[in-house]
Motif scaffolding. Structure first.
Motif, PDB file in Angstrom:
ATOM      1  N   ILE A 181      43.428  45.356  46.938  1.00 34.13           N
ATOM      2  CA  ILE A 181      42.300  44.898  45.530  1.00 34.13           C
ATOM      3  C   ILE A 181      42.094  43.524  45.913  1.00 34.13           C
ATOM      4  N   ASP A 182      40.870  43.499  45.160  1.00 31.07           N
ATOM      5  CA  ASP A 182      40.156  42.340  45.039  1.00 31.07           C
ATOM      6  C   ASP A 182      40.912  41.937  43.811  1.00 31.07           C
ATOM      7  N   LYS A 183      41.371  40.073  43.993  1.00 28.49           N
ATOM      8  CA  LYS A 183      41.926  39.277  42.785  1.00 28.49           C
ATOM      9  C   LYS A 183      41.101  39.588  42.049  1.00 28.49           C
TER      10      LYS A 183
ATOM     11  N   ASN B 115      49.870  37.701  44.116  1.00 30.87           N
ATOM     12  CA  ASN B 115      48.924  38.564  44.716  1.00 30.87           C
ATOM     13  C   ASN B 115      48.869  38.393  46.111  1.00 30.87           C
ATOM     14  N   ASP B 116      49.455  39.047  46.587  1.00 30.34           N
ATOM     15  CA  ASP B 116      49.485  39.268  48.432  1.00 30.34           C
ATOM     16  C   ASP B 116      48.631  39.824  48.654  1.00 30.34           C
TER      17      ASP B 116
ATOM     18  N   LYS C  47      41.227  44.282  35.556  1.00 36.39           N
ATOM     19  CA  LYS C  47      41.180  45.139  34.272  1.00 36.39           C
ATOM     20  C   LYS C  47      43.365  45.282  34.007  1.00 36.39           C
ATOM     21  N   ILE C  48      43.634  44.448  33.877  1.00 32.74           N
ATOM     22  CA  ILE C  48      44.784  44.560  33.348  1.00 32.74           C
ATOM     23  C   ILE C  48      43.919  43.446  31.703  1.00 32.74           C
ATOM     24  N   ARG C  49      42.562  42.842  31.724  1.00 28.36           N
ATOM     25  CA  ARG C  49      42.340  41.942  30.890  1.00 28.36           C
ATOM     26  C   ARG C  49      41.511  43.070  29.938  1.00 28.36           C
ATOM     27  N   GLN C  50      41.319  43.985  30.696  1.00 32.35           N
ATOM     28  CA  GLN C  50      40.472  45.544  29.741  1.00 32.35           C
ATOM     29  C   GLN C  50      41.869  45.783  29.376  1.00 32.35           C
TER      30      GLN C  50
END
Length: 717
Positions: free
Chosen positions: A447-449, A441-442, A455-458
């Motif tokens: 957007i906060d890590k 995550n650059d 978001k991905i997990r959900q």
């Protein structure tokens, strides 16, 4: 026009009648007024005059000779000569005589070009034109053929198909070019004209027979060898019995006819081969043979009908060699194209291998190696801060074990797509190992890590397609996060710390996002006992289902199939995820009570006794007792206890009736009955699909729920 032996003759080229001395005298009378057209001295031009040597007289004065018995020159007839006639030699009484004294053992007379007398200027112009047409023409043709043959040999030697018989042809052309020596004036010859003629023609016949053998090897047609044998036999006889040019000429005229026939066999067999293969090189070989035979036929006809015409058979050899050169060029160009194709293919393959070194073949993402290359590039940027997000698939090994690696691969591909959708750059997402993905995550998207990870997990948890792939076994991921340079500047240390955070998430019950801290391992606790217990129960369920199916060798994967049919019905009825989950596990465990039934009853071949049937009827209650301490989900327990209840109340173990039987139990009942009927049992063979469906329909309202049977029958059909 000349007079020879007191008779007028046009001096057309003709064979002689053998004489003891073979001396021939022919002369032409030229009137004085003809010379008045010419001022000054004159030039006599003689071209293609047959004979071994000639002495030329004008008014009985020797003005020149052509050839000499002492110098042994060959083929003097095929050249242009000029001689000067002094104007003072002209008589004013019209008795000007041009006389030729010729020695010949074969032919006399001239062919194609008549004898001419002209003034100096015009005569020299004509003479040099004739020299280029006759004296130098055949030398030039021979040189051209040799050069062409050498070019063919070079091109064929560069070809990839060197072993093909067709590549002997340029060597044949090279050897055949020596036949042209029969047309070239040889200033100093150590052999007789007869021997020279035999050598040149026999060399031609030899070469053409070798060509026939090459054609035979190409096309396997016996007629080629038959005609070739006739040529060889006739040639041998001719060489042996011919002791003069007249006899030898009669033989090689016949041999020439056989040669033409031989070439026609090449043309015929090549044409047949082209019709079969449609290959370009075969077609070109066909035309090469055609170009060879046409001039030879023309020459033969002129000999037969004694027509005054220049011999053109050598042009056939020239045409043949040029056609073969085109063939060699075509083959060479084809090989160059092929080599270029191989080169481009190898370039593509090298690029593919290069990409394969840094790309994961399954998901198309960057791989483990490329992570470190990318990390090195990003970390060298000034004041760069970024995060490592470590994704690990929960219970992935169980998916592979239960459903196979194909399902596991589909699941990984879907997970990769979900994660990639939320990452700013595809070059920042990596498949690090089997079930592990790593993202950099650059912070470009600000957007906060943690927000990205959550978001991905959900999305993974709520994705219906993903859950369907895993047969509604809840599919989740655990996530760990570490930061550069706060946690480390070493990529392996950062990965290790992110992995520790991910492991902590798993120990907390999985399906969580954890950011790495120094005291993370000390805070590992069993804070989510229910999640851990559920995960353990899923593992226990699949192990137990396997044990159930192993007990009855006839049913095979019965528990798995009942679970699958139940899920099909649940999907069609659009049941919620809790009921689907219950059916998935309940279907696997519905026969768990059979573990207590003796094998002698389970595997009995004949009909069960009343006592044995009563033992079988106990398996729902036994199964219920086995799992009740492990499961607090009533729907799963209903699948186990009441899957043999009937709508008419005649089922077991509790005699429930109609809608009093839980929906999940009614679904398991239909799925269990259908698979039992379509499986071979110890006491009967399996029913066909049609018979089993009719049994379900016939027992609607008594044993089975009508709505469920209607749905299931449509699905099965």
């Amino acid at each position: 026009e000349f007079v020879m032996n007191g008779e007028e003759t046009s001096m057309i080229e003709q064979k002689i009648t053998l004489d003891k001395n073979n001396i021939f005298i022919y002369e032409s009378k030229i009137e004085e007024n003809e010379f008045k057209k010419i001022d000054g001295d004159m030039i006599l031009i003689v071209t293609r005059l047959r004979g071994s040597w000639h002495k030329i007289y004008f008014n009985d004065i020797l003005i020149g000779t052509i050839g000499d018995l002492k110098d042994g020159r060959m083929n003097i007839w095929n050249q242009a000569y000029k001689f000067t006639i002094d104007k003072n030699l002209i008589n004013n009484n019209n008795n000007n005589i041009l006389k030729f004294v010729t020695y010949s053992d074969y032919k006399i007379g001239y062919s194609t070009i008549p004898i001419m007398i002209s003034n100096l200027y015009t005569g020299n112009l004509i003479f040099y034109k004739l020299v280029s047409l006759y004296s130098n023409l055949y030398k030039n043709i021979m040189i051209i053929i040799i050069v062409v043959a050498l070019l063919e040999i070079i091109l064929f030697s560069l070809s990839k198909s060197k072993k093909n018989e067709i590549y002997i042809f340029p060597i044949i052309v090279l050897l055949g070019s020596f036949y042209i020596l029969d047309y070239i004036v040889i200033e100093h010859s150590m052999i007789s004209s007869l021997m020279m003629k035999k050598i040149t023609l026999v060399s031609l016949y030899f070469v053409l027979n070798i060509t026939s053998i090459a054609f035979y090897k190409l096309y396997k047609r016996k007629i080629i060898l038959v005609v070739s044998a006739l040529v060889i036999i006739t040639t041998v006889i001719g060489v042996i019995v011919s002791n003069n040019m007249i006899t030898w000429s009669s033989f090689y005229s016949k041999i020439n006819l056989l040669l033409i026939l031989s070439i026609f066999t090449w043309i015929y067999t090549t044409f047949l081969e082209y019709l079969k293969t449609k290959e370009t090189k075969v077609l070109m070989l066909f035309f090469a043979s055609l170009f060879l035979v046409i001039p030879s036929v023309a020459d033969t006809l002129t000999i037969i009908f004694n027509v005054k015409n220049q011999r053109i058979s050598i042009f056939g050899i020239l045409f043949f060699s040029i056609a073969l050169l085109l063939l060699a060029m075509e083959q060479f160009i084809y090989d160059q194209k092929h080599m270029y194709f191989i080169y481009k293919h190898s370039e593509i393959e090298r690029e593919r291998l290069k990409n394969a070194l840094i790309t994961d073949e399954l998901t198309g993402l960057c791989n483990h190696k490329s992570f470190y290359n990318r990390f090195d590039i990003i970390s060298k940027e000034n004041n760069k801060k970024f995060d490592i997000i470590y994704f690990n698939v929960d219970k992935f090994r169980s998916v592979n074990d239960l459903f196979g690696y194909e399902i596991g691969d589909k699941l990984l591909i879907k997970l990769a797509n979900i994660i990639l959708k939320n990452i700013t750059d595809s070059n920042l997402l990596f498949r690090y190992s089997g079930d592990v993905f790593v993202a950099i995550n650059d912070n470009k998207n600000r957007i906060d890590k943690f927000e990205i990870a959550e978001k991905i997990r959900q999305e993974v948890l709520n994705d219906k397609e993903l859950q369907n792939i895993s047969n509604y076994l809840p599919q989740t991921i655990s996530i760990g996060i570490s930061s550069y340079p706060k946690d480390s500047i070493n990529p392996r240390v950062l990965i290790n710390k992110a992995e520790k955070a991910c492991r902590f998430a798993k120990e907390l019950g999985r399906n969580k996002t954890i950011i790495y801290t120094e005291d993370i391992l000390e805070n590992v606790a069993l804070s989510n006992k229910n999640d851990i217990r559920n995960q353990m129960f899923i593992d226990f369920t699949y192990a137990l289902a396997g044990a159930i199916d192993m007990k009855d060798e006839y049913t095979g994967k019965h528990s798995e199939q009942v679970s699958r049919y139940s899920m099909m019905i649940a999907e069609k009825l659009d049941l919620d995820s809790d009921l689907k989950y219950a059916l998935r596990l309940g279907g696997l465990l519905h026969d768990v009570g059979k573990l207590s039934i003796p094998d002698s009853i389970i595997q009995k071949n004949g009909k069960l006794t009343i006592e044995e049937y009563n033992v079988i009827k106990k398996h729902p209650l036994i199964g219920y007792d086995i799992v009740k301490e492990l499961v607090d989900d009533n729907n799963i327990m209903s699948c186990i206890r009441w899957h043999h209840e009937r709508c008419d109340g005649k089922g077991y173990p509790d005699g429930l009736k109609g809608k009093n039987i839980p929906l999940v139990s009614r679904i398991i009942c239909v799925a269990d009955a259908y698979h039992a009927m379509t499986s071979t049992r110890s006491y009967r063979k399996e029913f066909t699909k049609e018979v089993a469906i009719n049994e379900l329909i016939n027992n609607v309202g008594t044993q089975f729920d009508k709505e469920i049977v209607d749905v299931f029958v449509k699905l099965i059909k």
